[in-house]
Write a protein that holds these residues in place. Structure first.
Motif, PDB file in Angstrom:
ATOM      1  N   LEU A 194       0.906  -1.220   0.028  1.00  0.00           N
ATOM      2  CA  LEU A 194      -0.239  -0.026  -0.034  1.00  0.00           C
ATOM      3  C   LEU A 194       0.987   1.202   0.245  1.00  0.00           C
ATOM      4  N   PRO A 195       0.952   2.017  -1.103  1.00  0.00           N
ATOM      5  CA  PRO A 195       1.853   3.187  -1.062  1.00  0.00           C
ATOM      6  C   PRO A 195       1.315   4.376  -0.402  1.00  0.00           C
ATOM      7  N   GLU A 196       2.327   5.003   0.397  1.00  0.00           N
ATOM      8  CA  GLU A 196       1.916   5.915   1.331  1.00  0.00           C
ATOM      9  C   GLU A 196       0.938   7.168   0.649  1.00  0.00           C
ATOM     10  N   SER A 197       0.011   7.687   1.134  1.00  0.00           N
ATOM     11  CA  SER A 197      -0.810   8.464   0.795  1.00  0.00           C
ATOM     12  C   SER A 197      -0.399  10.054   1.857  1.00  0.00           C
ATOM     13  N   PRO A 198      -0.995  11.215   1.122  1.00  0.00           N
ATOM     14  CA  PRO A 198      -0.528  12.225   2.122  1.00  0.00           C
ATOM     15  C   PRO A 198      -1.365  12.348   3.498  1.00  0.00           C
TER      16      PRO A 198
END
Length: 227
Positions: A194-198
């Protein structure tokens, strides 16, 4: 008396000492593993059943993110992260615990472990297993009390490994079943990167009052004579 945990905490000792520099283990009550992944913003349809070694191939070393591996133990969904700590921050915990309860154990690579209990997207209990002055809670603090009770059963409860093992045992008592090294290492679990989101980087302060816990008394000390 024993100075190391007995058979009743052998599972927890193995989990905390099996060679991963850091990890985050969370349990969420009465949700499926698919729903747990969706609450964190991942697609369960994209998850692949992988062992711990196989799941390492999903890690994107060029960008921030977390490696999610999920499963079920009884009526609790668990998430085991070996890369990223989404389950130890307010973003992940508030989403996982919405309408239910989430228990979290962070084994930090910097030597600091953190135990948290969230209910309905709000923290109710947070502490570092070895640090008496770290306890923050809203009213009662049953995880802390249970962890301290287990620590007191060992010959030297001030040993750092015993503090962590006792805290994880307290979590497993609440869950009613314990995760094992065999499950973590060898069971193919739904896994995804899961890529990091702001939004994940926006931490909300844990607005809980500090609970003052007194260290055990060492007695009156040595008589120094009349002054």
């Amino acid at each position: 008396m024993q100075s190391t945990p007995g058979s009743e905490t052998a599972v927890e000792q193995k989990v905390l000492e099996f060679g991963i520099p850091s990890f985050c283990l969370t349990y969420t009550r009465d949700v499926s593993s698919d729903e747990l992944m969706q609450r964190l913003g991942a697609s369960s349809a994209d998850a692949a059943p992988l062992t711990l070694a196989e799941a390492d191939s999903l890690v994107d070393y060029e960008s921030e993110g977390t490696l999610l591996r999920v499963g079920m133990l009884g009526n609790w969904a668990f998430c085991f992260e070996t890369w990223g700590i989404l389950g130890a921050g307010s973003y992940g915990l508030s989403r996982m615990s919405a309408g239910t309860e989430t228990l979290s154990y962070l084994s930090g690579g910097n030597g600091v472990d953190l135990v948290q209990n969230w209910v309905n997207s709000e923290p109710v209990e947070i502490f570092e297993p070895m640090a008496i002055g770290s306890l923050r809670a809203r009213d009662e603090h049953p995880l802390w009390d249970d962890a301290q009770r287990y620590r007191s059963e060992f010959g030297d409860p001030n040993l750092t490994p015993i503090a962590g093992i006792s805290a994880l045992k307290a979590i497993h008592d609440r869950v009613g079943v314990a995760i094992t090294i065999e499950l973590i290492r060898h069971q193919p679990l739904p896994s995804t990167w899961l890529p990091e989101s702001p939004a994940m980087r926006l931490e909300v302060p844990h607005l809980l009052p500090q609970v003052v816990r007194q260290a055990p008394s060492r007695g009156p000390g040595r008589y120094l004579g009349t002054l």
